[in-house]
Scaffold this active site. Structure first.
Site, PDB file in Angstrom:
ATOM      1  N   PHE A 219      12.261  71.440   9.773  1.00 35.57           N
ATOM      2  CA  PHE A 219      12.364  72.888   9.630  1.00 35.57           C
ATOM      3  C   PHE A 219      11.376  73.540  10.616  1.00 35.57           C
ATOM      4  O   PHE A 219      10.245  73.081  10.743  1.00 35.57           O
ATOM      5  CB  PHE A 219      11.968  73.207   8.182  1.00 35.57           C
ATOM      6  CG  PHE A 219      12.366  74.547   7.686  1.00 35.57           C
ATOM      7  CD1 PHE A 219      13.620  74.745   7.121  1.00 35.57           C
ATOM      8  CD2 PHE A 219      11.482  75.618   7.738  1.00 35.57           C
ATOM      9  CE1 PHE A 219      13.985  75.986   6.623  1.00 35.57           C
ATOM     10  CE2 PHE A 219      11.844  76.863   7.241  1.00 35.57           C
ATOM     11  CZ  PHE A 219      13.095  77.048   6.681  1.00 35.57           C
TER      12      PHE A 219
ATOM     13  N   ASP B 190       6.255  66.859   3.682  1.00 36.62           N
ATOM     14  CA  ASP B 190       6.781  68.141   3.234  1.00 36.62           C
ATOM     15  C   ASP B 190       7.827  67.828   2.160  1.00 36.62           C
ATOM     16  O   ASP B 190       8.828  67.163   2.440  1.00 36.62           O
ATOM     17  CB  ASP B 190       7.429  68.862   4.431  1.00 36.62           C
ATOM     18  CG  ASP B 190       8.006  70.219   4.054  1.00 36.62           C
ATOM     19  OD1 ASP B 190       8.463  70.377   2.898  1.00 36.62           O
ATOM     20  OD2 ASP B 190       8.021  71.098   4.922  1.00 36.62           O
TER      21      ASP B 190
ATOM     22  N   TYR C 145      10.366  77.422  -4.860  1.00 41.45           N
ATOM     23  CA  TYR C 145      11.512  78.303  -5.134  1.00 41.45           C
ATOM     24  C   TYR C 145      12.852  77.601  -4.942  1.00 41.45           C
ATOM     25  O   TYR C 145      13.892  78.190  -5.167  1.00 41.45           O
ATOM     26  CB  TYR C 145      11.446  79.580  -4.283  1.00 41.45           C
ATOM     27  CG  TYR C 145      11.166  79.364  -2.804  1.00 41.45           C
ATOM     28  CD1 TYR C 145      12.160  78.936  -1.940  1.00 41.45           C
ATOM     29  CD2 TYR C 145       9.895  79.601  -2.279  1.00 41.45           C
ATOM     30  CE1 TYR C 145      11.898  78.743  -0.598  1.00 41.45           C
ATOM     31  CE2 TYR C 145       9.626  79.413  -0.934  1.00 41.45           C
ATOM     32  CZ  TYR C 145      10.635  78.985  -0.093  1.00 41.45           C
ATOM     33  OH  TYR C 145      10.362  78.785   1.237  1.00 41.45           O
ATOM     34  N   LYS C 146      12.843  76.339  -4.507  1.00 38.61           N
ATOM     35  CA  LYS C 146      14.102  75.613  -4.299  1.00 38.61           C
ATOM     36  C   LYS C 146      14.456  74.888  -5.598  1.00 38.61           C
ATOM     37  O   LYS C 146      14.817  75.515  -6.575  1.00 38.61           O
ATOM     38  CB  LYS C 146      13.972  74.699  -3.083  1.00 38.61           C
ATOM     39  CG  LYS C 146      13.873  75.534  -1.793  1.00 38.61           C
ATOM     40  CD  LYS C 146      13.561  74.752  -0.543  1.00 38.61           C
ATOM     41  CE  LYS C 146      13.488  75.707   0.654  1.00 38.61           C
ATOM     42  NZ  LYS C 146      12.859  75.108   1.837  1.00 38.61           N
TER      43      LYS C 146
ATOM     44  N   ARG D 273      25.964  73.646   3.778  1.00 39.21           N
ATOM     45  CA  ARG D 273      25.127  72.916   2.840  1.00 39.21           C
ATOM     46  C   ARG D 273      25.538  73.303   1.436  1.00 39.21           C
ATOM     47  O   ARG D 273      25.633  74.477   1.110  1.00 39.21           O
ATOM     48  CB  ARG D 273      23.669  73.283   3.111  1.00 39.21           C
ATOM     49  CG  ARG D 273      22.670  72.250   2.694  1.00 39.21           C
ATOM     50  CD  ARG D 273      21.308  72.534   3.280  1.00 39.21           C
ATOM     51  NE  ARG D 273      20.803  73.850   2.909  1.00 39.21           N
ATOM     52  CZ  ARG D 273      19.545  74.231   3.069  1.00 39.21           C
ATOM     53  NH1 ARG D 273      18.672  73.400   3.595  1.00 39.21           N
ATOM     54  NH2 ARG D 273      19.136  75.427   2.728  1.00 39.21           N
TER      55      ARG D 273
HETATM   56  C1  LIG Z   1      12.091  75.826   2.695  1.00 40.63           C
HETATM   57  C2  LIG Z   1      11.253  75.098   3.661  1.00 40.63           C
HETATM   58  C3  LIG Z   1      10.105  75.682   4.192  1.00 40.63           C
HETATM   59  C4  LIG Z   1       9.730  77.086   3.837  1.00 40.63           C
HETATM   60  O1  LIG Z   1       8.416  77.429   4.169  1.00 40.63           O
HETATM   61  P1  LIG Z   1       7.741  78.682   3.428  1.00 40.63           P
HETATM   62  O2  LIG Z   1       6.369  78.704   3.942  1.00 40.63           O
HETATM   63  O3  LIG Z   1       7.845  78.434   1.963  1.00 40.63           O
HETATM   64  O4  LIG Z   1       8.525  79.889   3.834  1.00 40.63           O
HETATM   65  C5  LIG Z   1       9.327  74.920   5.037  1.00 40.63           C
HETATM   66  N1  LIG Z   1       9.665  73.659   5.372  1.00 40.63           N
HETATM   67  C6  LIG Z   1      10.781  73.082   4.901  1.00 40.63           C
HETATM   68  C7  LIG Z   1      11.122  71.676   5.278  1.00 40.63           C
HETATM   69  C8  LIG Z   1      11.618  73.791   4.037  1.00 40.63           C
HETATM   70  O5  LIG Z   1      12.727  73.217   3.585  1.00 40.63           O
END
Ligand SMILES: *Cc1c(COP(=O)(O)O)cnc(C)c1O
Length: 427
Positions: free
Chosen positions: A131, A212, A237-238, A387
Site C-alpha cells: 500500500f 503491517d 477500521y477494516k 475486491r
Molecule cells: C488500510 C491500509 C493502510 C491505511 O493507513 P492509515 O494510516 O490507516 O490511513 C495502510 N497500509 C495498508 C497495507 C492498508 O491496507
C-alpha cells in the site's frame, strides 16, 4: 440449461448451517437490500460498538474531565485495556499491544524507534505490492536519516504482479538490510505471507522484521510471539470494525521493551509518572511507551464493543467461516462466470488466502459501478481489480451466491457498458 450443484440456494444454505458458529449477523447493522462486501476497507457497525461509543460519550457528558478516572470505562487506561483485548487476536501478551495512532503514524513511530542505520546496514526491505502509505513513510524515514530512498529502499519484486514468493523475500535480505517491512496479508491479492518463515530468515541475517497487519488482523489468526516477530502495526477500521478512522494498533515484542521511543510523548510515560510533569521522560514498560499525545478516545471507543464480540467468537471460528466464504466465492466465479474473462488472483490454498477475494477484469472499474447499481458493494483497485470481502461475522453464503448471480447478469446483459470505465475519487 444445467445448474451446478454449488450454484443452488439449497447448497448455499447447507454451507450457512455448517459454518454457523461464527455468524453474528444479528449483531450488526446490515441493510437487507444491500450486499456489503467491503468490510476489508471499512467494517460495518455492530450494536455493541455503537453502545460502547455511546457509553464513552455518556461519561464525557456526565463526568467532564473526571471521565479520565471515572465512568463505565475510565479513559486513562483505555488504550492499554484495548491493547490487552486485542492481544489474543494476534498471539501476543497484553503489554505487547497498544491501541494508538494510525497505520501510517505507527509505522513512522516504529521506524523512528527501531530503524537505526549503522555502518554497512542502512537499507529497508519492503515489497513492490505494498500500500502506498507504507512506502511513503519508509521513504521519508530514510530521508530523515539523510539516506536516498532510491538506493536504500529495496522493494521485492512480484513474479506475477499479484503475489510474493517467500524465497524472493529471503533472497533480498542482503547484509546491508537493517529492517524488513512487509504485510501480513497483501491488500490486493489477499495473499497471506509466511510471517514465521520470513521472520526466521531475517533474524538469521541480523535483520529486524515488522509487519503491517491492516488486512490480516481480525481476518486470520496470528502467533506473533511464537513467530518471534519484532513489531507490527495496523488500522482497526477494516476487519476489526472500529469505525471510520478508528484508532490503530502497535505490537512490540517484549524482548524490545526498554527501547527508547523514537518519537516520545507524554502518553508514552509510565502511568504512575505521567502527571509528575517532569522534563525527564520515564517511558512505560511495554508497548504503551510508543504512544505520543492524548488518545483519540472517541475513535477508540467502538473497539470496546467490537473486540468483546470478536473475542467471544474467537479467531479460529472466524477464520474457518471466512475461508469457507471466500472459497465458495472463488469456486462460483470460476464455474458460473467462466465465459466472461474474470481471473481470480487470490490464492486457492486456504493457508495462503486472507479474508478477501481479488478478481481481475479489464472492465473492472465499470463492473464495480454496475455492482453498486445492483446493490452490491465491492471495491475497485486500480487498474483492473475487483475486491470482494464476504466477512465471516456478518455476511452469508447466500449473499455470495447472489453476488455471483448479479455479476453474471451484469455480464450477460452488458449492463456495465452504461458506466464509464474510470475510478471514482474514493475507490
Ligand atoms: C488500510 C491500509 C493502510 C491505511 O493507513 P492509515 O494510516 O490507516 O490511513 C495502510 N497500509 C495498508 C497495507 C492498508 O491496507
Amino acid at each position: 440449461m444445467t445448474v451446478n450443484k454449488i450454484s443452488t440456494i439449497t447448497y448455499a444454505h447447507e454451507l450457512e448451517q455448517r459454518y454457523a458458529a461464527a455468524s453474528r449477523r444479528d449483531e450488526f447493522y446490515v441493510k437487507e437490500d444491500v450486499i456489503y462486501f467491503d468490510g476489508n476497507s471499512l467494517g460495518l457497525l455492530s450494536k455493541r460498538a455503537e453502545t460502547s461509543l455511546l457509553s464513552v460519550l455518556e461519561s464525557w457528558k456526565t463526568h467532564g474531565i473526571d471521565g479520565w478516572m471515572q465512568g463505565e470505562r475510565p479513559w486513562f487506561n483505555l488504550s492499554e485495556e484495548l491493547g490487552a483485548s486485542m492481544a489474543p487476536l494476534i498471539g501476543a501478551e497484553a503489554e505487547e499491544v497498544i491501541v494508538t495512532g494510525s497505520t501510517t503514524s505507527n509505522l513512522h513511530q516504529l521506524l523512528a524507534t527501531f530503524f537505526k542505520p549503522a555502518e554497512g546496514r542502512t537499507k529497508i526491505l519492503a515489497d513492490e505490492l505494498n500500500f502506498p502509505t507504507d512506502i511513503y513513510a519508509i521513504q521519508s524515514q530514510l530521508q530523515l536519516h539523510g539516506l536516498d530512498p532510491a538506493d536504500h529502499l529495496i522493494q521485492v519484486k512480484s513474479r506475477d504482479g499479484q503475489t510474493l514468493q517467500t524465497e524472493d523475500m529471503i533472497e533480498a535480505m542482503t547484509d546491508d538490510v537493517a529492517v524488513v517491512i512487509l504485510s501480513g496479508v497483501l491488500y490486493r491479492s489477499g495473499q497471506v505471507l509466511d510471517m514465521e518463515k520470513v521472520t526466521e530468515a531475517a533474524h538469521a541475517r541480523g535483520i529486524l522484521v515488522g509487519f503491517d497487519l491492516c488486512h490480516s488482523i481480525g481476518a486470520i489468526p496470528h502467533a506473533l510471539d511464537d513467530w518471534n516477530v519484532d513489531y507490527a502495526f495496523w488500522c482497526n477500521y477494516k476487519h476489526l470494525n472500529g469505525g471510520p478512522g478508528a484508532t490503530g494498533g502497535i505490537y512490540v515484542n517484549k524482548k524490545h521493551f526498554g527501547t527508547q521511543p523514537g518519537l516520545a510523548g507524554w502518553f508514552g510515560s509510565a502511568k504512575d509518572r505521567q502527571f509528575d510533569m517532569e522534563h525527564t521522560f520515564t517511558p512505560a514498560a511495554g508497548a504503551g511507551a510508543l504512544q505520543m499525545g492524548t488518545p483519540n478516545l472517541l475513535s477508540a471507543a467502538p473497539l470496546i464493543g467490537s473486540l468483546e464480540l470478536m473475542n467471544e467468537v474467537g479467531m479460529e471460528a472466524i477464520r474457518e467461516r471466512s475461508l469457507a466464504l471466500t472459497a465458495y466465492l472463488q469456486e462460483l466465479i470460476e464455474t458460473d462466470l467462466a465465459d466472461y474473462e474474470f481471473t481470480v488472483t487470490s490464492p486457492r490454498e486456504d493457508a495462503e488466502r486472507g479474508g478477501h477475494v481479488f478478481v481481475v477484469h479489464k472492465e473492472a472499474a465499470r463492473i464495480c459501478k454496475a455492482l453498486k447499481a445492483n446493490g452490491v458493494i465491492p471495491d475497485f483497485r486500480t487498474p483492473n481489480g475487483i475486491r470482494l470481502a464476504p466477512v465471516a461475522l456478518y455476511n452469508t453464503f447466500e449473499e455470495v451466491l447472489e453476488t455471483v448471480n448479479i455479476l453474471k447478469r451484469i455480464m450477460e446483459e452488458e449492463q456495465y457498458k452504461q458506466f464509464e470505465n474510470k475510478r471514482e475519487v474514493v475507490a
